[in-house]
Write an enzyme that holds these catalytic residues in place. Structure first.
Site, PDB file in Angstrom:
ATOM      1  N   HIS A 174      -5.144  -7.483  -0.180  1.00 42.86           N
ATOM      2  CA  HIS A 174      -4.283  -6.314  -0.074  1.00 42.86           C
ATOM      3  C   HIS A 174      -3.491  -6.281   1.232  1.00 42.86           C
ATOM      4  O   HIS A 174      -2.427  -5.682   1.289  1.00 42.86           O
ATOM      5  CB  HIS A 174      -5.170  -5.070  -0.180  1.00 42.86           C
ATOM      6  CG  HIS A 174      -4.420  -3.797  -0.376  1.00 42.86           C
ATOM      7  ND1 HIS A 174      -3.641  -3.547  -1.483  1.00 42.86           N
ATOM      8  CD2 HIS A 174      -4.338  -2.672   0.401  1.00 42.86           C
ATOM      9  CE1 HIS A 174      -3.120  -2.339  -1.385  1.00 42.86           C
ATOM     10  NE2 HIS A 174      -3.523  -1.792  -0.264  1.00 42.86           N
ATOM     11  N   TYR A 227      -2.681  10.484   1.338  1.00 44.01           N
ATOM     12  CA  TYR A 227      -3.200  10.756   0.003  1.00 44.01           C
ATOM     13  C   TYR A 227      -3.014  12.191  -0.481  1.00 44.01           C
ATOM     14  O   TYR A 227      -3.395  12.496  -1.604  1.00 44.01           O
ATOM     15  CB  TYR A 227      -4.673  10.342  -0.055  1.00 44.01           C
ATOM     16  CG  TYR A 227      -4.794   8.850   0.108  1.00 44.01           C
ATOM     17  CD1 TYR A 227      -4.450   8.001  -0.929  1.00 44.01           C
ATOM     18  CD2 TYR A 227      -5.159   8.285   1.323  1.00 44.01           C
ATOM     19  CE1 TYR A 227      -4.494   6.630  -0.775  1.00 44.01           C
ATOM     20  CE2 TYR A 227      -5.218   6.921   1.487  1.00 44.01           C
ATOM     21  CZ  TYR A 227      -4.882   6.089   0.433  1.00 44.01           C
ATOM     22  OH  TYR A 227      -4.919   4.725   0.602  1.00 44.01           O
ATOM     23  N   ASP A 246       0.850  -1.191   0.000  1.00 42.34           N
ATOM     24  CA  ASP A 246       0.000   0.000   0.000  1.00 42.34           C
ATOM     25  C   ASP A 246       0.893   1.251   0.000  1.00 42.34           C
ATOM     26  O   ASP A 246       1.759   1.364  -0.871  1.00 42.34           O
ATOM     27  CB  ASP A 246      -0.971  -0.028   1.185  1.00 42.34           C
ATOM     28  CG  ASP A 246      -2.064   1.014   1.066  1.00 42.34           C
ATOM     29  OD1 ASP A 246      -3.016   0.783   0.314  1.00 42.34           O
ATOM     30  OD2 ASP A 246      -1.947   2.061   1.718  1.00 42.34           O
TER      31      ASP A 246
END
Length: 373
Positions: A351, A302, A169
């Site tokens: 994930h 982000y 990630d």
């Protein structure tokens, strides 16, 4: 600036846990939308069961003890407090390995793999700036390059001249960046869930040259942008507004994170607590809740500005990539940025590889770094 490294132990005041229980007991539940299924978000019926378990059976003190079983420290780097675990192998000649988590994960992702790796590696496991006990952030600008410099500084303070890096990630973006800022020090990069987003639409001749597996992965990338991109849009543009709800409401924080665990675990059709232990899921959420870092974690994770979509320089450091069933890495689109010497496709797992498939992940890490020697 002080380069001191200070021992750290997690010890959450009981009044904080009592407050959590009060908030959980007083939850105001929304009405379920038609069907009460995952297609409109986290189902009310499922979340009520999770919260009931949280209230009546889950023990933060047990989780705290598991975390405190490993040596933990803090240090200040570039003005930011950085929390990290440092678990040395009994083998003094073991390879130093820096493990980096992602969002919505935490250092707790690695609890299962630590005992599986310490015969071969000295492990350094920091919390990303703004996440958990490394939060909140003091200033802006914590993009992957700045984090990478901080990680290189951390390894220097610990006395590790040469080391490997691993991550998934956000960790899969930070880890190769460490190799770019310190290519003479990083001996190898290992990534799970690597991602490179090609320019869509893909030309017909290029599409025809892809395997069926690669085409499926690209289709899922496109679906992600159409169906799941909302959380990135919010966290990268309005993290402060979102933080009010997540920091004030433990159920809101739980729902926000569980939405991603359902989407990103494998198989997707299964409820996340059927794939990952409920206690671990709640411990991961508790790290965000108890530290009040929903806003800073979203912002750091982000708000990467120019880093999104840019083609990064290839460090030349040998790189291994393992792609589990949920993830969507396609080798040809990753090769310009990485010197890929090992590629592994896996037909299961999601994930959150260190939690879902720890043995497979560990075996790939061990084989890769052993080969480098």
């Amino acid at each position: 600036m002080s380069e001191e490294i200070t021992e750290f132990r997690i010890d959450i005041p009981q009044k904080r846990l009592d407050d959590l229980r009060t908030r959980l007991d007083a939850t105001i539940w929304p009405a379920a939308l038609p069907g009460d299924g995952w297609d409109t978000g986290v189902p009310v019926s499922w979340l009520r069961e999770m919260v009931d378990y949280w209230r009546t059976e889950y023990s933060w003190r047990d989780a705290e003890a598991k975390l405190n079983a490993y040596p933990q420290f803090t240090t200040t780097i570039d003005g930011q407090r950085i929390y990290f675990m440092h678990v040395r192998s009994q083998n003094e000649n073991a390879t130093p390995l820096l493990l980096t988590h992602g969002w919505p994960g935490s250092v707790a992702e690695f609890l299962t793999v630590i005992p599986l790796l310490t015969d071969q590696f000295h492990l350094v496991i920091p919390a990303l700036p703004g996440f958990g006990f490394s939060g909140p952030t003091n200033d802006s600008g914590w993009d992957t390059t700045r984090i990478a410099w901080a990680w290189a500084t951390l390894m220097d303070r610990l006395g590790y001249e040469k080391f490997g890096v691993q991550g998934g990630d956000i960790g899969a973006a930070v880890s190769p960046e460490v190799a770019r800022v310190a290519p003479d020090r990083v001996i190898g990069v290992h990534l799970n869930g690597p991602m490179a987003i090609p320019q869509f639409p893909i030309p017909e001749d290029e599409w025809a040259s892809l395997t069926a597996l690669e085409q499926d992965r690209l289709n899922r990338i496109q679906a992600f942008h159409g169906e799941e991109f909302g959380y990135i849009a919010i966290q990268s543009t309005r993290p402060q507004t979102l933080a009010y709800g997540l920091v004030d409401s433990p159920v809101g924080q739980l729902a926000w994170i569980m939405d991603k665990f359902r989407e990103w675990t494998h198989p997707r059709e299964a409820d996340p607590d059927k794939i990952i232990d409920r206690d671990w899921l709640l411990t991961n959420v508790m790290i965000y809740w108890l530290t009040g870092t929903a806003g800073s974690a979203g912002y750091v994770g982000y708000a990467q500005d120019a880093s999104w979509g840019a083609v990064a320089q290839n460090s030349g450091v040998p790189t291994a990539m393992i792609v589990f069933a949920h993830d969507a890495g396609v080798r040809r689109y990753l090769e310009p940025e990485h010197t890929i010497v090992r590629w592994t496709d896996v037909d299961r797992g999601g994930h959150f590889a260190a939690v879902e498939e720890p043995e497979l992940l560990v075996a790939d890490i061990r084989e890769f770094f052993a080969g480098l020697k």
